[in-house]
Write a protein that holds these residues in place. Structure first.
Motif, short mmCIF file in Angstrom:
data_model
loop_
_atom_site.label_atom_id
_atom_site.label_comp_id
_atom_site.label_asym_id
_atom_site.label_seq_id
_atom_site.Cartn_x
_atom_site.Cartn_y
_atom_site.Cartn_z
N LEU A 1 -7.62 -9.14 -9.71
CA LEU A 1 -7.05 -8.02 -10.46
C LEU A 1 -7.85 -6.75 -10.20
O LEU A 1 -7.96 -6.32 -9.07
N ILE A 2 -8.40 -6.11 -11.25
CA ILE A 2 -9.13 -4.86 -11.05
C ILE A 2 -10.65 -5.06 -11.05
O ILE A 2 -11.40 -4.09 -11.02
N PHE A 3 -11.10 -6.29 -11.02
CA PHE A 3 -12.54 -6.56 -10.98
C PHE A 3 -13.22 -5.93 -9.76
O PHE A 3 -14.36 -5.44 -9.89
N PRO A 4 -12.59 -5.87 -8.58
CA PRO A 4 -13.27 -5.24 -7.43
C PRO A 4 -13.64 -3.78 -7.67
O PRO A 4 -14.74 -3.35 -7.31
N TYR A 5 -12.75 -3.02 -8.28
CA TYR A 5 -13.09 -1.61 -8.54
C TYR A 5 -14.21 -1.51 -9.56
O TYR A 5 -15.11 -0.67 -9.44
N ILE A 6 -14.19 -2.36 -10.57
CA ILE A 6 -15.23 -2.34 -11.60
C ILE A 6 -16.58 -2.69 -10.97
O ILE A 6 -17.58 -2.01 -11.22
N LEU A 7 -16.60 -3.72 -10.14
CA LEU A 7 -17.84 -4.13 -9.48
C LEU A 7 -18.35 -3.03 -8.55
O LEU A 7 -19.55 -2.70 -8.57
N THR A 8 -17.47 -2.42 -7.78
CA THR A 8 -17.88 -1.38 -6.84
C THR A 8 -18.42 -0.15 -7.58
O THR A 8 -19.47 0.39 -7.21
N ILE A 9 -17.73 0.30 -8.60
CA ILE A 9 -18.19 1.49 -9.33
C ILE A 9 -19.48 1.18 -10.08
O ILE A 9 -20.36 2.03 -10.21
N TRP A 10 -19.63 -0.06 -10.54
CA TRP A 10 -20.85 -0.46 -11.22
C TRP A 10 -22.03 -0.42 -10.26
O TRP A 10 -23.11 0.09 -10.60
N ILE A 11 -21.85 -0.93 -9.06
CA ILE A 11 -22.93 -0.91 -8.06
C ILE A 11 -23.32 0.53 -7.74
O ILE A 11 -24.50 0.87 -7.67
N ILE A 12 -22.33 1.39 -7.56
CA ILE A 12 -22.63 2.80 -7.28
C ILE A 12 -23.34 3.44 -8.47
O ILE A 12 -24.29 4.19 -8.31
N TRP A 13 -22.88 3.12 -9.69
CA TRP A 13 -23.52 3.65 -10.89
C TRP A 13 -24.99 3.23 -10.96
O TRP A 13 -25.86 4.03 -11.29
N LEU A 14 -25.25 1.95 -10.64
CA LEU A 14 -26.62 1.46 -10.69
C LEU A 14 -27.50 2.09 -9.61
O LEU A 14 -28.71 2.22 -9.78
N CYS A 15 -26.91 2.49 -8.50
CA CYS A 15 -27.64 3.13 -7.40
C CYS A 15 -27.75 4.64 -7.58
O CYS A 15 -28.48 5.30 -6.85
N ALA A 16 -27.03 5.19 -8.53
CA ALA A 16 -26.93 6.65 -8.68
C ALA A 16 -28.29 7.32 -8.85
O ALA A 16 -28.54 8.36 -8.23
#
Length: 194
Positions: free
Chosen positions: A131-146
């Motif tokens: 479902l939409i878990f890939p977008y959540i995971l990707t944005i989370w990884i970017i957020w953590l790297c921000a």
């Protein structure tokens, strides 16, 4: 000869546009190209960055699913298109528009179809859809790297929110703070659609 090629090209373009907008319409579990078109246009009402980033990321996802080997179920459900759309909305909501942030956005938008495909491959063993878990995971990884990438945020600092103090969570609890920021960013990005 030439008009046959032009007619074929126009028919292919119409087919791709229909598939693309049907993928966008999956945001509300519809499968209607007109609804998808209207939903994409509605994103302009909030911020042009939301529209632009949603369009770019969803097009990257759609192009990937159309021209690279992708399981039929992912193509038919529009998962790569809708995850790209949500990713673009979340990114435009969370981060300021700078050249370095845009580079990170493009990297994430290109990685998103791969994340979607990988999660599909893993979850299909249990007959589950990502479902939409890939977008959540990707944005989370970017957020953590921000912070490490010196990415400028577009939202106010979370600690200044009075609701944060109402939770009675120690400020030094960085893991909890990151999780709370993630939850807030996801709800903010989703609320931008509606």
């Amino acid at each position: 000869g030439g008009s046959l090629t032009m007619n074929t090209w126009i028919a292919n373009l119409k087919s791709h546009l229909k598939d693309y907008f049907e993928g966008i319409s999956q945001a509300l579990f519809f499968r209607n190209a007109y609804f998808g078109f209207c939903l994409l246009l509605m994103s302009v009402l909030f911020k042009y960055e939301i529209f632009a980033f949603g369009l770019i990321a969803s097009l990257i996802g759609y192009i990937y699913s159309s021209f690279y080997r992708t399981p039929k179920i992912i193509k038919q459900s529009g998962l790569m298109t809708i995850n790209g759309f949500f990713y673009g909305i979340a990114f435009a909501t969370l981060f300021q528009m700078t050249a370095s942030n845009f580079f990170c956005f493009v990297v994430g938008a290109i990685a998103l179809p791969l994340v979607t495909k990988a999660l599909f491959e893993v979850l299909q063993h249990w007959k589950l859809s990502p479902l939409i878990f890939p977008y959540i995971l990707t944005i989370w990884i970017i957020w953590l790297c921000a912070a490490g990438l010196n990415m400028q945020l577009n939202i106010p600092i979370f600690e200044s929110d009075p609701a944060f103090f109402a939770l009675k969570i120690p400020i030094h609890s960085s893991v909890m703070l990151i999780c709370l920021k993630l939850v807030r960013s996801i709800t903010l990005s989703i609320s931008q659609i509606f």
